[in-house]
Design a protein around this motif. Structure first.
Motif, PDB file in Angstrom:
ATOM      1  N   LEU A   1     -24.846   3.204  -1.688  1.00  0.00           N
ATOM      2  CA  LEU A   1     -26.123   3.894  -1.892  1.00  0.00           C
ATOM      3  C   LEU A   1     -25.921   5.274  -2.514  1.00  0.00           C
ATOM      4  O   LEU A   1     -26.688   5.686  -3.394  1.00  0.00           O
ATOM      5  N   CYS A   2     -24.893   5.973  -2.073  1.00  0.00           N
ATOM      6  CA  CYS A   2     -24.597   7.293  -2.640  1.00  0.00           C
ATOM      7  C   CYS A   2     -24.201   7.187  -4.108  1.00  0.00           C
ATOM      8  O   CYS A   2     -24.612   8.007  -4.933  1.00  0.00           O
ATOM      9  N   CYS A   3     -23.420   6.177  -4.443  1.00  0.00           N
ATOM     10  CA  CYS A   3     -23.033   5.980  -5.847  1.00  0.00           C
ATOM     11  C   CYS A   3     -24.255   5.726  -6.715  1.00  0.00           C
ATOM     12  O   CYS A   3     -24.356   6.247  -7.830  1.00  0.00           O
ATOM     13  N   ARG A   4     -25.179   4.939  -6.218  1.00  0.00           N
ATOM     14  CA  ARG A   4     -26.407   4.684  -6.968  1.00  0.00           C
ATOM     15  C   ARG A   4     -27.199   5.972  -7.162  1.00  0.00           C
ATOM     16  O   ARG A   4     -27.756   6.214  -8.239  1.00  0.00           O
ATOM     17  N   ASP A   5     -27.264   6.808  -6.138  1.00  0.00           N
ATOM     18  CA  ASP A   5     -27.958   8.093  -6.268  1.00  0.00           C
ATOM     19  C   ASP A   5     -27.322   8.958  -7.342  1.00  0.00           C
ATOM     20  O   ASP A   5     -28.011   9.561  -8.169  1.00  0.00           O
ATOM     21  N   ILE A   6     -26.022   9.006  -7.336  1.00  0.00           N
ATOM     22  CA  ILE A   6     -25.306   9.834  -8.320  1.00  0.00           C
ATOM     23  C   ILE A   6     -25.554   9.323  -9.728  1.00  0.00           C
ATOM     24  O   ILE A   6     -25.849  10.097 -10.646  1.00  0.00           O
ATOM     25  N   VAL A   7     -25.449   8.017  -9.919  1.00  0.00           N
ATOM     26  CA  VAL A   7     -25.656   7.446 -11.255  1.00  0.00           C
ATOM     27  C   VAL A   7     -27.087   7.688 -11.720  1.00  0.00           C
ATOM     28  O   VAL A   7     -27.321   8.034 -12.881  1.00  0.00           O
ATOM     29  N   ARG A   8     -28.052   7.547 -10.831  1.00  0.00           N
ATOM     30  CA  ARG A   8     -29.448   7.762 -11.201  1.00  0.00           C
ATOM     31  C   ARG A   8     -29.680   9.215 -11.621  1.00  0.00           C
ATOM     32  O   ARG A   8     -30.368   9.493 -12.594  1.00  0.00           O
ATOM     33  N   LYS A   9     -29.078  10.164 -10.898  1.00  0.00           N
ATOM     34  CA  LYS A   9     -29.273  11.579 -11.216  1.00  0.00           C
ATOM     35  C   LYS A   9     -28.574  11.983 -12.507  1.00  0.00           C
ATOM     36  O   LYS A   9     -29.101  12.749 -13.298  1.00  0.00           O
ATOM     37  N   LEU A  10     -27.373  11.487 -12.700  1.00  0.00           N
ATOM     38  CA  LEU A  10     -26.575  11.956 -13.832  1.00  0.00           C
ATOM     39  C   LEU A  10     -26.887  11.226 -15.135  1.00  0.00           C
ATOM     40  O   LEU A  10     -26.743  11.804 -16.204  1.00  0.00           O
ATOM     41  N   PHE A  11     -27.285   9.984 -15.041  1.00  0.00           N
ATOM     42  CA  PHE A  11     -27.470   9.214 -16.267  1.00  0.00           C
ATOM     43  C   PHE A  11     -28.940   8.823 -16.430  1.00  0.00           C
ATOM     44  O   PHE A  11     -29.768   9.638 -16.766  1.00  0.00           O
ATOM     45  N   ARG A  12     -29.276   7.577 -16.153  1.00  0.00           N
ATOM     46  CA  ARG A  12     -30.660   7.152 -16.281  1.00  0.00           C
ATOM     47  C   ARG A  12     -30.903   5.987 -15.333  1.00  0.00           C
ATOM     48  O   ARG A  12     -29.988   5.443 -14.745  1.00  0.00           O
TER      49      ARG A  12
END
Length: 100
Positions: A77-88
């Motif tokens: 879940l944390c990885c998904r949050d990071i990817v959503r914030k940094l990329f799209r």
């Protein structure tokens, strides 16, 4: 540095530079300033996105104080949050497909 001390310093410690013209030192200064601007711009871009992602991860960790066995779910879940914030959002969907 005072010109007389600068000349003495150049003659004593850096004799290979004592014969250079003032234009040489001005050129070196402008080159250094350009490099500083390039590196500063490179490292300052997008800092707020990284801080937001970090805060979301910390918040999620604080909310879910669960046993070690559930750490994998939390990390995903944390990885998904990071990817959503940094990329799209589309990148988050790709990560979701890959992780689940």
């Amino acid at each position: 540095m005072v010109p007389s001390k600068l000349l003495r310093h150049l003659q004593k410690n850096q004799s290979h530079l004592s014969n250079k013209a003032a234009a040489y030192f001005e050129r070196m200064l402008s080159t250094k300033q350009q490099q500083t601007e390039i590196f500063t711009g490179f490292f300052d871009n997008g800092t707020s996105k990284y801080q937001e992602a970090d805060c979301e991860v910390i918040k999620r960790l604080a909310e879910q104080s669960k046993p070690h066995t559930e750490a994998v779910t939390l990390i995903i879940l944390c990885c998904r949050d990071i990817v959503r914030k940094l990329f799209r959002k589309a990148a988050e969907e790709e990560v979701k497909k890959f992780l689940f």
